[in-house]
Design a protein around this motif. Structure first.
Motif, mmCIF file in Angstrom:
data_model
loop_
_atom_site.group_PDB
_atom_site.id
_atom_site.type_symbol
_atom_site.label_atom_id
_atom_site.label_comp_id
_atom_site.label_asym_id
_atom_site.label_seq_id
_atom_site.Cartn_x
_atom_site.Cartn_y
_atom_site.Cartn_z
ATOM 1 N N GLY A 31 0.804 -1.206 0.000
ATOM 2 C CA GLY A 31 0.000 0.000 0.000
ATOM 3 C C GLY A 31 0.840 1.260 0.000
ATOM 4 O O GLY A 31 2.069 1.217 0.107
ATOM 5 N N SER A 41 -10.125 -9.101 -3.761
ATOM 6 C CA SER A 41 -10.248 -7.906 -4.604
ATOM 7 C C SER A 41 -11.449 -8.064 -5.538
ATOM 8 O O SER A 41 -12.544 -8.330 -5.086
ATOM 9 C CB SER A 41 -8.943 -7.658 -5.367
ATOM 10 N N GLU A 61 -9.736 -4.907 -1.166
ATOM 11 C CA GLU A 61 -9.468 -3.657 -1.885
ATOM 12 C C GLU A 61 -10.083 -3.729 -3.284
ATOM 13 O O GLU A 61 -10.145 -4.784 -3.889
ATOM 14 C CB GLU A 61 -7.972 -3.372 -1.933
ATOM 15 N N HIS A 62 -10.572 -2.588 -3.754
ATOM 16 C CA HIS A 62 -11.324 -2.532 -5.016
ATOM 17 C C HIS A 62 -12.502 -3.515 -5.000
ATOM 18 O O HIS A 62 -12.857 -4.109 -6.022
ATOM 19 C CB HIS A 62 -10.436 -2.842 -6.229
ATOM 20 N N ASP A 252 -12.634 1.282 -1.246
ATOM 21 C CA ASP A 252 -11.332 1.900 -1.075
ATOM 22 C C ASP A 252 -10.225 0.883 -1.370
ATOM 23 O O ASP A 252 -10.462 -0.330 -1.445
ATOM 24 C CB ASP A 252 -11.209 2.414 0.364
ATOM 25 N N SER A 253 -9.002 1.399 -1.522
ATOM 26 C CA SER A 253 -7.830 0.560 -1.752
ATOM 27 C C SER A 253 -6.615 1.213 -1.116
ATOM 28 O O SER A 253 -6.465 2.432 -1.190
ATOM 29 C CB SER A 253 -7.583 0.368 -3.251
ATOM 30 N N PRO A 254 -5.723 0.425 -0.500
ATOM 31 C CA PRO A 254 -4.488 0.994 0.034
ATOM 32 C C PRO A 254 -3.474 1.370 -1.039
ATOM 33 O O PRO A 254 -2.512 2.082 -0.760
ATOM 34 C CB PRO A 254 -3.913 -0.140 0.917
#
Length: 296
Positions: A31, A41, A61-62, A252-254
């Motif tokens: 991230g 994901s 994430e995503h 959200d995504s790191p």
């Protein structure tokens, strides 16, 4: 008085797809803060992430809520038509398996992986398998506001537009209910894309001060949001006084340059669009789907 549109001239086209395979991007990812993670994901059937949920806090994430769908899972040139014709709010019918005949709703499309996200009720999700097929009644591309040719509309079912609550002011500007207003400098992956009729772009939420200042922590799947000083009429770019309105389609995504994804729905320059904050500015609230559904 409702805004006049050209909905009678729009073409309605059937497009068909299936469940997109769940994907692992790498054994481990890094991230923007140097954190190392191995998380779910994109793709598959996601049972517990829905329209109306926060885009934050997931061990993923995503993440795409509901069912992730593609046409062929392989041919990206062909996939473009599937995404282009399927608009936010379009009706979807299951045409195979135990859930055959059940209905769902298009949320939006995700660039890069070329997935279309579809919301189905819990009872339908329980019947679906990864082999099932969906028929989307594609309707909305080419939509226009007859008296406002300087407002560009994309990826939007006209029924959503009619129930959204837009208000034409005496000065000719149009008020649009949104849940969050995003500063233009907080946009990342997807800027510069020439096509706003497929794919999305990401809201950057890695800076805690910006998140707090603009209330970005309030973002939910299905939210209508405004991006200030962004022009999406012919692609995605910065332009002072422009406003772009979209719908939040993934979590959200790191990853650096990434965050909650937003699909474009409308754009105009010269402060023609005036965002107005509303807690109910969400596709789920308009359609009674996702966390807003009343299960029988």
């Amino acid at each position: 008085m409702s805004l006049k549109t050209n909905r009678k001239q729009l073409v309605m086209t059937a497009v068909q797809g299936g469940v997109a395979p769940a994907h692992q991007w790498a054994p481990f990812e890094v991230g923007s803060g140097g954190e190392v993670f191995s998380w779910p994901s994109t793709g598959g059937i996601t049972y517990n992430v829905k329209i109306g949920d926060s885009v934050f806090g997931w061990a993923g994430e995503h993440i795409e809520p509901g069912v992730s769908s593609t046409l062929s899972h392989s041919n990206r040139k062909v996939e473009a038509g599937y995404h282009f014709l399927a608009c936010c709010g379009n009706q979807v019918r299951v045409i195979s398996g135990e859930a055959k005949g059940e209905f769902g709703t298009v949320l939006g499309h995700h660039g890069g992986v070329n997935h279309l996200m579809i919301d189905f009720p819990d009872a339908t999700l329980e019947k679906l398998t990864c082999d099932d097929k969906f028929l989307v009644r594609g309707y909305g591309q080419g939509l226009q506001l007859i008296d406002h040719p300087d407002v560009y509309l994309y990826n939007l079912d006209p029924d959503v537009l009619d129930t959204w609550g837009l208000h034409e002011r005496e000065d000719g500007k149009i008020e649009v209910p949104v849940h969050v207003m995003v500063p233009g400098h907080a946009m990342g992956s997807g800027i510069g894309s020439l096509s706003v009729t497929t794919g999305d772009y990401d809201i950057l939420c890695h800076d805690a001060e910006t998140v707090a200042e603009y209330g970005l922590d309030r973002l939910r799947f299905g939210d209508f949001v405004a991006v200030m000083d962004h022009d999406n009429r012919y692609g995605r770019t910065w332009r002072k006084g422009a406003v772009t309105i979209g719908v939040v389609i993934h979590s959200d995504s790191p990853l650096a340059g990434h965050g909650p994804g937003m699909m474009t729905l409308m754009s105009a320059c010269d402060q023609k669009l005036v965002p107005v904050l509303s807690d109910h500015a969400n596709l789920g609230a308009l359609k009674g789907i996702g966390r807003y559904a009343v299960e029988l």
